[in-house]
Design a protein around this motif. Structure first.
Motif, PDB file in Angstrom:
ATOM      1  N   ALA A   1     -13.353   6.300  -2.267  1.00 25.86           N
ATOM      2  CA  ALA A   1     -13.029   7.698  -2.026  1.00 25.86           C
ATOM      3  C   ALA A   1     -13.320   8.556  -3.252  1.00 25.86           C
ATOM      4  O   ALA A   1     -13.371   8.063  -4.369  1.00 25.86           O
ATOM      5  CB  ALA A   1     -11.552   7.812  -1.665  1.00 25.86           C
TER       6      ALA A   1
ATOM      7  N   ASP B   1      -8.670   4.980   5.259  1.00 23.83           N
ATOM      8  CA  ASP B   1     -10.083   4.672   5.057  1.00 23.83           C
ATOM      9  C   ASP B   1     -10.249   3.770   3.845  1.00 23.83           C
ATOM     10  O   ASP B   1     -10.057   4.213   2.713  1.00 23.83           O
ATOM     11  CB  ASP B   1     -10.869   5.972   4.845  1.00 23.83           C
ATOM     12  CG  ASP B   1     -12.370   5.741   4.742  1.00 23.83           C
ATOM     13  OD1 ASP B   1     -12.822   4.595   4.940  1.00 23.83           O
ATOM     14  OD2 ASP B   1     -13.081   6.709   4.455  1.00 23.83           O
TER      15      ASP B   1
ATOM     16  N   ARG C   1       0.816  -1.216   0.000  1.00 22.99           N
ATOM     17  CA  ARG C   1       0.000   0.000   0.000  1.00 22.99           C
ATOM     18  C   ARG C   1       0.850   1.268   0.000  1.00 22.99           C
ATOM     19  O   ARG C   1       0.355   2.346  -0.312  1.00 22.99           O
ATOM     20  CB  ARG C   1      -0.944   0.002   1.208  1.00 22.99           C
ATOM     21  CG  ARG C   1      -1.950  -1.150   1.174  1.00 22.99           C
ATOM     22  CD  ARG C   1      -2.732  -1.226   2.462  1.00 22.99           C
ATOM     23  NE  ARG C   1      -1.828  -1.520   3.572  1.00 22.99           N
ATOM     24  CZ  ARG C   1      -2.183  -1.449   4.847  1.00 22.99           C
ATOM     25  NH1 ARG C   1      -3.398  -1.082   5.191  1.00 22.99           N
ATOM     26  NH2 ARG C   1      -1.318  -1.751   5.794  1.00 22.99           N
TER      27      ARG C   1
ATOM     28  N   THR D   1      -3.030  10.461  -8.936  1.00 22.64           N
ATOM     29  CA  THR D   1      -3.362  11.111  -7.674  1.00 22.64           C
ATOM     30  C   THR D   1      -4.439  12.144  -7.959  1.00 22.64           C
ATOM     31  O   THR D   1      -4.253  13.026  -8.794  1.00 22.64           O
ATOM     32  CB  THR D   1      -2.139  11.820  -7.069  1.00 22.64           C
ATOM     33  OG1 THR D   1      -1.086  10.868  -6.915  1.00 22.64           O
ATOM     34  CG2 THR D   1      -2.471  12.436  -5.721  1.00 22.64           C
TER      35      THR D   1
ATOM     36  N   ASP E   1      -5.116   9.258   2.810  1.00 25.35           N
ATOM     37  CA  ASP E   1      -6.525   8.830   2.845  1.00 25.35           C
ATOM     38  C   ASP E   1      -6.668   7.359   2.477  1.00 25.35           C
ATOM     39  O   ASP E   1      -7.469   6.637   3.055  1.00 25.35           O
ATOM     40  CB  ASP E   1      -7.371   9.636   1.853  1.00 25.35           C
ATOM     41  CG  ASP E   1      -7.238  11.126   2.007  1.00 25.35           C
ATOM     42  OD1 ASP E   1      -6.286  11.574   2.670  1.00 25.35           O
ATOM     43  OD2 ASP E   1      -8.076  11.826   1.454  1.00 25.35           O
ATOM     44  N   THR E   2      -5.875   6.921   1.487  1.00 27.37           N
ATOM     45  CA  THR E   2      -5.990   5.538   1.023  1.00 27.37           C
ATOM     46  C   THR E   2      -5.499   4.544   2.063  1.00 27.37           C
ATOM     47  O   THR E   2      -5.894   3.384   2.037  1.00 27.37           O
ATOM     48  CB  THR E   2      -5.210   5.332  -0.283  1.00 27.37           C
ATOM     49  OG1 THR E   2      -3.831   5.615  -0.054  1.00 27.37           O
ATOM     50  CG2 THR E   2      -5.731   6.234  -1.380  1.00 27.37           C
TER      51      THR E   2
ATOM     52  N   GLY F   1      -1.625  11.359   0.021  1.00 29.31           N
ATOM     53  CA  GLY F   1      -2.304  10.095  -0.260  1.00 29.31           C
ATOM     54  C   GLY F   1      -2.650   9.278   0.963  1.00 29.31           C
ATOM     55  O   GLY F   1      -3.059   8.126   0.847  1.00 29.31           O
TER      56      GLY F   1
ATOM     57  N   HIS G   1     -11.347  11.182  -3.674  1.00 27.61           N
ATOM     58  CA  HIS G   1      -9.993  11.620  -3.982  1.00 27.61           C
ATOM     59  C   HIS G   1      -9.022  10.641  -3.335  1.00 27.61           C
ATOM     60  O   HIS G   1      -9.386   9.886  -2.444  1.00 27.61           O
ATOM     61  CB  HIS G   1      -9.740  13.055  -3.505  1.00 27.61           C
ATOM     62  CG  HIS G   1      -9.936  13.251  -2.032  1.00 27.61           C
ATOM     63  ND1 HIS G   1     -11.178  13.409  -1.465  1.00 27.61           N
ATOM     64  CD2 HIS G   1      -9.049  13.297  -1.015  1.00 27.61           C
ATOM     65  CE1 HIS G   1     -11.052  13.561  -0.157  1.00 27.61           C
ATOM     66  NE2 HIS G   1      -9.767  13.493   0.142  1.00 27.61           N
ATOM     67  N   GLY G   2      -7.799  10.606  -3.860  1.00 28.03           N
ATOM     68  CA  GLY G   2      -6.804   9.687  -3.324  1.00 28.03           C
ATOM     69  C   GLY G   2      -5.803   9.289  -4.384  1.00 28.03           C
ATOM     70  O   GLY G   2      -5.604  10.001  -5.369  1.00 28.03           O
ATOM     71  N   VAL G   3      -5.198   8.114  -4.193  1.00 31.94           N
ATOM     72  CA  VAL G   3      -4.146   7.638  -5.073  1.00 31.94           C
ATOM     73  C   VAL G   3      -4.496   6.250  -5.568  1.00 31.94           C
ATOM     74  O   VAL G   3      -4.938   5.399  -4.802  1.00 31.94           O
ATOM     75  CB  VAL G   3      -2.792   7.582  -4.320  1.00 31.94           C
ATOM     76  CG1 VAL G   3      -1.689   7.048  -5.209  1.00 31.94           C
ATOM     77  CG2 VAL G   3      -2.428   8.953  -3.780  1.00 31.94           C
TER      78      VAL G   3
ATOM     79  N   ASN H   1      -6.666  14.990  -6.072  1.00 34.56           N
ATOM     80  CA  ASN H   1      -6.744  15.777  -4.839  1.00 34.56           C
ATOM     81  C   ASN H   1      -8.182  16.136  -4.511  1.00 34.56           C
ATOM     82  O   ASN H   1      -9.059  16.102  -5.389  1.00 34.56           O
ATOM     83  CB  ASN H   1      -5.893  17.049  -4.981  1.00 34.56           C
ATOM     84  CG  ASN H   1      -4.436  16.710  -5.196  1.00 34.56           C
ATOM     85  OD1 ASN H   1      -3.879  15.894  -4.470  1.00 34.56           O
ATOM     86  ND2 ASN H   1      -3.830  17.303  -6.209  1.00 34.56           N
ATOM     87  N   SER H   2      -8.442  16.512  -3.277  1.00 40.61           N
ATOM     88  CA  SER H   2      -9.798  16.842  -2.836  1.00 40.61           C
ATOM     89  C   SER H   2     -10.366  18.049  -3.581  1.00 40.61           C
ATOM     90  O   SER H   2     -11.577  18.200  -3.675  1.00 40.61           O
ATOM     91  CB  SER H   2      -9.835  17.086  -1.325  1.00 40.61           C
ATOM     92  OG  SER H   2      -8.945  18.120  -0.975  1.00 40.61           O
TER      93      SER H   2
END
Length: 169
Positions: free
Chosen positions: A134, A130, A96, A147, A126-127, A124, A136-138, A149-150
């Motif tokens: 999502a 949670d 990860r 990637t 967030d990944t 990144g 946003h994330g990677v 972004n929010s």
């Protein structure tokens, strides 16, 4: 391989710049993991709280690993009288974290060859925190990393020699 480690937003990330030993890696005598796991001058309690180690060379992340343990040694450096704790970290691969490798350093370079950040401040993160879908994330697929972004901006990193075609949706 399944990784069951759960990370928390407040977990510590140790970011290191092992530039003094980079020649060993470039000559093939060592790996980035070998030269990055220790021995770093830091408080033993802080070292015990580190969950992820990220190695940076010339502004680029060259490795990222899960920390499974820390070993400490308290001694006075040569020619000094004050004892300094040095910590060496036991590392394990965590797929990860692969999205970090090849990306920019998560912290600006500094005189001290290591610093810590909370996991929530890692790009990144967030990944890792949670597992739910999502906005946003990677995402990493092979050598490609996207990637988002929010704020809706996106960055796509391609492997060398790859072609990119863009079409409207």
């Amino acid at each position: 391989m399944t990784t069951n480690t759960k990370y928390s937003a407040g977990d510590l990330v140790l970011i290191v710049w092992p530039k003094q030993r980079a020649a060993e890696v470039h000559s093939g005598d060592s790996t980035w993991e070998d030269v990055s796991h220790g021995s770093w001058a830091m408080d033993a309690h802080k070292a015990d709280a580190v969950s992820i180690l990220v190695a940076v060379h010339e502004g680029v992340v060259v490795g990222a690993w899960r920390v499974t343990g820390a070993n400490h040694s308290l001694a006075a450096p040569a020619g000094k009288t004050r004892n300094v704790n040095r910590s060496t970290f036991d590392l394990s691969d965590d797929p990860r974290l692969a999205y970090l490798v090849g990306g920019p350093s998560p912290a600006p370079a500094q005189r001290n060859p290591q610093t810590t950040r909370q996991l929530r401040d890692l790009p990144g993160a967030d990944t890792l925190l949670d597992p739910s879908p999502a906005t946003h994330g990677v995402v990493q697929l092979g050598g490609y990393t996207l990637t988002v972004n929010s704020d809706g901006t996106a960055l796509l990193r391609l492997p060398g020699g790859a072609a990119l075609a863009i079409s409207e949706g």
